[in-house]
Design a protein around this motif. Sequence first.
Motif, short mmCIF file in Angstrom:
data_model
loop_
_atom_site.label_atom_id
_atom_site.label_comp_id
_atom_site.label_asym_id
_atom_site.label_seq_id
_atom_site.Cartn_x
_atom_site.Cartn_y
_atom_site.Cartn_z
N PRO A 142 31.77 24.13 103.79
CA PRO A 142 31.91 22.79 104.34
C PRO A 142 32.10 21.72 103.27
N LEU A 143 32.87 20.70 103.63
CA LEU A 143 33.09 19.58 102.71
C LEU A 143 31.76 18.95 102.31
N ALA A 144 30.82 18.90 103.24
CA ALA A 144 29.51 18.32 102.96
C ALA A 144 28.74 19.10 101.90
N ARG A 145 29.15 20.34 101.67
CA ARG A 145 28.49 21.17 100.66
C ARG A 145 29.37 21.39 99.44
N GLY A 146 30.39 20.55 99.29
CA GLY A 146 31.24 20.61 98.11
C GLY A 146 32.48 21.46 98.24
N GLY A 147 32.77 21.96 99.45
CA GLY A 147 33.98 22.75 99.68
C GLY A 147 35.22 21.89 99.48
N GLN A 148 36.33 22.54 99.21
CA GLN A 148 37.57 21.84 98.93
C GLN A 148 38.50 21.84 100.14
N ASN A 149 39.55 21.03 100.05
CA ASN A 149 40.54 20.92 101.12
C ASN A 149 41.72 21.86 100.93
N ASP A 150 41.62 22.84 100.04
CA ASP A 150 42.76 23.73 99.81
C ASP A 150 42.79 24.86 100.84
N MET A 151 43.96 25.50 100.99
CA MET A 151 44.16 26.53 102.01
C MET A 151 43.22 27.73 101.87
N SER A 152 42.80 28.04 100.66
CA SER A 152 41.91 29.19 100.47
C SER A 152 40.52 28.93 101.05
N ASN A 153 40.21 27.68 101.35
CA ASN A 153 38.91 27.34 101.93
C ASN A 153 39.03 27.04 103.43
N LEU A 154 40.16 27.36 104.03
CA LEU A 154 40.37 27.12 105.45
C LEU A 154 40.49 28.44 106.19
N HIS A 155 39.96 28.46 107.41
CA HIS A 155 40.14 29.63 108.27
C HIS A 155 40.15 29.18 109.72
N THR A 156 40.54 30.10 110.60
CA THR A 156 40.63 29.82 112.02
C THR A 156 39.32 30.20 112.71
N LEU A 157 38.78 29.26 113.49
CA LEU A 157 37.61 29.53 114.31
C LEU A 157 37.88 29.02 115.72
N CYS A 158 37.25 29.67 116.71
CA CYS A 158 37.34 29.13 118.06
C CYS A 158 36.38 27.93 118.14
N PHE A 159 36.55 27.13 119.17
CA PHE A 159 35.74 25.92 119.32
C PHE A 159 34.24 26.26 119.33
N THR A 160 33.86 27.32 120.05
CA THR A 160 32.44 27.70 120.16
C THR A 160 31.86 28.09 118.81
N CYS A 161 32.55 28.95 118.07
CA CYS A 161 32.05 29.38 116.75
C CYS A 161 32.01 28.22 115.77
N ASN A 162 32.99 27.33 115.84
CA ASN A 162 33.03 26.17 114.96
C ASN A 162 31.84 25.25 115.23
N GLN A 163 31.51 25.03 116.51
CA GLN A 163 30.37 24.18 116.86
C GLN A 163 29.06 24.83 116.41
N ARG A 164 28.97 26.14 116.51
CA ARG A 164 27.76 26.86 116.13
C ARG A 164 27.55 26.82 114.61
N LYS A 165 28.65 26.89 113.86
CA LYS A 165 28.58 26.93 112.39
C LYS A 165 28.12 25.59 111.82
N THR A 166 28.54 24.49 112.39
CA THR A 166 28.28 23.13 111.90
C THR A 166 28.59 23.06 110.40
N ASP A 167 27.61 22.63 109.57
CA ASP A 167 27.86 22.52 108.13
C ASP A 167 27.14 23.62 107.34
N LYS A 168 26.88 24.74 108.01
CA LYS A 168 26.21 25.86 107.35
C LYS A 168 27.23 26.71 106.59
N LEU A 169 26.71 27.50 105.64
CA LEU A 169 27.54 28.47 104.93
C LEU A 169 27.43 29.80 105.66
N ASP A 170 28.55 30.38 106.00
CA ASP A 170 28.57 31.68 106.67
C ASP A 170 28.51 32.76 105.61
#
Length: 81
Positions: free
Chosen positions: A44-72
């Motif tokens: 997450p950006l809140a934890r210092g993650g970057q905006n580059d493509m290697s830090n992006l992935h596809t999540l469904c709405f439910t999984c994205n809401q569950r993850k919030t700003d946690k590290l998976d």
Amino acid sequence: MNKTPRIRIPPEVRKYVFQRDKYQCQSCGKTGLETDLSIDHIIPLARGGQNDMSNLHTLCFTCNQRKTDKLDPRFRRHFEI
């Protein structure tokens, strides 16, 4: 740790990430035909993650809401955290 500023993900980057991930949630496996998909930051950006493509992935709405700003922990192997 500094928070990375949020920027709008350009449409061509969104399209690339969806195609790379085969229009499938990288957490639960649901496809775009089954649910709404979104682009999410692995570190997450809140934890210092970057905006580059290697830090992006596809999540469904439910999984994205569950993850919030946690590290998976499943994705830690790809990054030095």
